[in-house]
Design a protein around this motif. Structure first.
Motif, mmCIF file in Angstrom:
data_model
loop_
_atom_site.group_PDB
_atom_site.id
_atom_site.type_symbol
_atom_site.label_atom_id
_atom_site.label_comp_id
_atom_site.label_asym_id
_atom_site.label_seq_id
_atom_site.Cartn_x
_atom_site.Cartn_y
_atom_site.Cartn_z
ATOM 1 N N LEU A 59 0.853 -1.157 -0.174
ATOM 2 C CA LEU A 59 -0.068 0.123 0.098
ATOM 3 C C LEU A 59 0.810 1.245 -0.128
ATOM 4 O O LEU A 59 2.093 1.206 0.419
ATOM 5 C CB LEU A 59 -0.821 -0.123 1.379
ATOM 6 C CG LEU A 59 -2.159 -0.980 1.344
ATOM 7 C CD1 LEU A 59 -2.719 -0.925 2.688
ATOM 8 C CD2 LEU A 59 -3.079 -0.285 0.061
ATOM 9 N N PRO A 65 -5.166 2.323 6.918
ATOM 10 C CA PRO A 65 -5.826 1.635 5.774
ATOM 11 C C PRO A 65 -6.940 0.545 6.489
ATOM 12 O O PRO A 65 -6.663 -0.028 7.416
ATOM 13 C CB PRO A 65 -4.976 0.963 5.135
ATOM 14 C CG PRO A 65 -3.449 0.887 6.138
ATOM 15 C CD PRO A 65 -3.785 2.113 6.984
ATOM 16 N N ASP A 140 -8.689 -0.858 1.701
ATOM 17 C CA ASP A 140 -7.639 -0.758 1.156
ATOM 18 C C ASP A 140 -7.052 -2.085 0.962
ATOM 19 O O ASP A 140 -6.084 -2.007 0.010
ATOM 20 C CB ASP A 140 -6.740 0.070 2.128
ATOM 21 C CG ASP A 140 -7.377 1.757 2.428
ATOM 22 O OD1 ASP A 140 -7.537 2.410 1.357
ATOM 23 O OD2 ASP A 140 -7.996 1.718 3.508
ATOM 24 N N ARG A 175 -10.571 0.061 -2.889
ATOM 25 C CA ARG A 175 -10.150 1.407 -3.197
ATOM 26 C C ARG A 175 -8.964 1.660 -4.274
ATOM 27 O O ARG A 175 -8.262 0.629 -4.331
ATOM 28 C CB ARG A 175 -10.045 2.174 -2.016
ATOM 29 C CG ARG A 175 -11.171 2.320 -0.828
ATOM 30 C CD ARG A 175 -10.447 2.956 0.510
ATOM 31 N NE ARG A 175 -11.958 2.634 1.399
ATOM 32 C CZ ARG A 175 -11.746 2.881 2.740
ATOM 33 N NH1 ARG A 175 -10.548 3.102 3.345
ATOM 34 N NH2 ARG A 175 -12.665 2.530 3.504
ATOM 35 N N GLY A 178 -5.846 0.039 -4.163
ATOM 36 C CA GLY A 178 -5.760 -0.992 -2.931
ATOM 37 C C GLY A 178 -5.425 -2.367 -3.508
ATOM 38 O O GLY A 178 -5.044 -2.488 -4.596
#
Length: 225
Positions: A59, A65, A140, A175, A178
């Motif tokens: 990420l 997240p 996420d 998202r 993600g």
């Protein structure tokens, strides 16, 4: 002299949504067996922890997240996520009521007690495929560990998760930017191809050595921003 072997002790046996689920004690280990198929035990946990860490490392540095963990299992992934203050919301989807009970007030509680008490943690009793198809929530990271791998599913119905439609559903709840992380008992070049065909970017596989045999693996892909 005859050799004495440990005989697994069945601690609980129930019928769940997909058949029989059993919790056994074998020596010092706790084991989960589904329809006669060994799923996981408490022997190590390195690869389950790597599943969570690999997703977080992939990420960007977004704040707090949200992670969806598919499968409670013996609790290694949940406990590791909850031990890291960087994670925000931690949602665990588990379809087997028995597994949830074993963690809340059963033999597996010792592994997950602190994580379950964490205010970030939510346990959802549902089939993972139904959940990703129906939820309006977004995350996420998705850390999925409900099978022995994309090519070695515990139940036939799980095949759909690794299909084009299933991966599209996973992408929908992610998202932009993600990460999808999928645990497997062995690397799968075919699944890497499926991830790329589904539109995921930066697809790669992290291997985790085991005591004997082929390594465990975590397959990773990023939803385009």
């Amino acid at each position: 002299m005859a050799t004495t072997y440990d005989i697994p002790e069945v601690l609980d046996r129930r019928e769940g949504p997909s058949g029989e689920v059993v919790l056994r004690r074998h020596g010092t280990l706790l084991q989960i067996i589904v329809n006669g198929c060994f799923l996981m035990d408490t022997s190590d946990g390195r690869s389950e922890r790597r599943l969570v860490d690999a997703a977080l490392n992939a990420l960007d540095r977004r704040a707090a997240p949200a992670v969806l963990i598919g499968g409670l299992g013996v609790g290694f992934s949940l406990a590791h996520a909850a031990a890291n203050p960087r994670w925000g919301r931690i949602t665990v989807v588990e379809r087997e009521r028995a597994v949830i009970d074993w963690h809340r007030d059963g033999p597996l509680a010792e592994l997950s007690r602190e994580a379950l008490a964490d205010s970030r943690t939510e346990i959802v009793e549902a089939d993972l495929i139904d959940f990703v198809n129906e939820t309006s929530a977004t995350f996420d990271a998705l850390c999925l560990d409900i099978d022995n791998g994309p090519g070695w599913t515990v139940t036939e119905g799980n095949d759909g998760l690794y299909s084009a439609a299933g991966l599209a559903s996973c992408a929908r709840v992610l998202r932009p930017g993600g990460v999808l992380a999928v645990w497997s008992a062995q690397p799968s070049p075919e699944f890497e191809g499926s991830l790329r065909n589904a539109g995921f970017r930066y697809v790669r596989t992290e291997e985790i050595p085991v005591a004997r045999g082929v390594p465990d693996a975590v397959h990773l892909g990023v939803r385009p921003g």
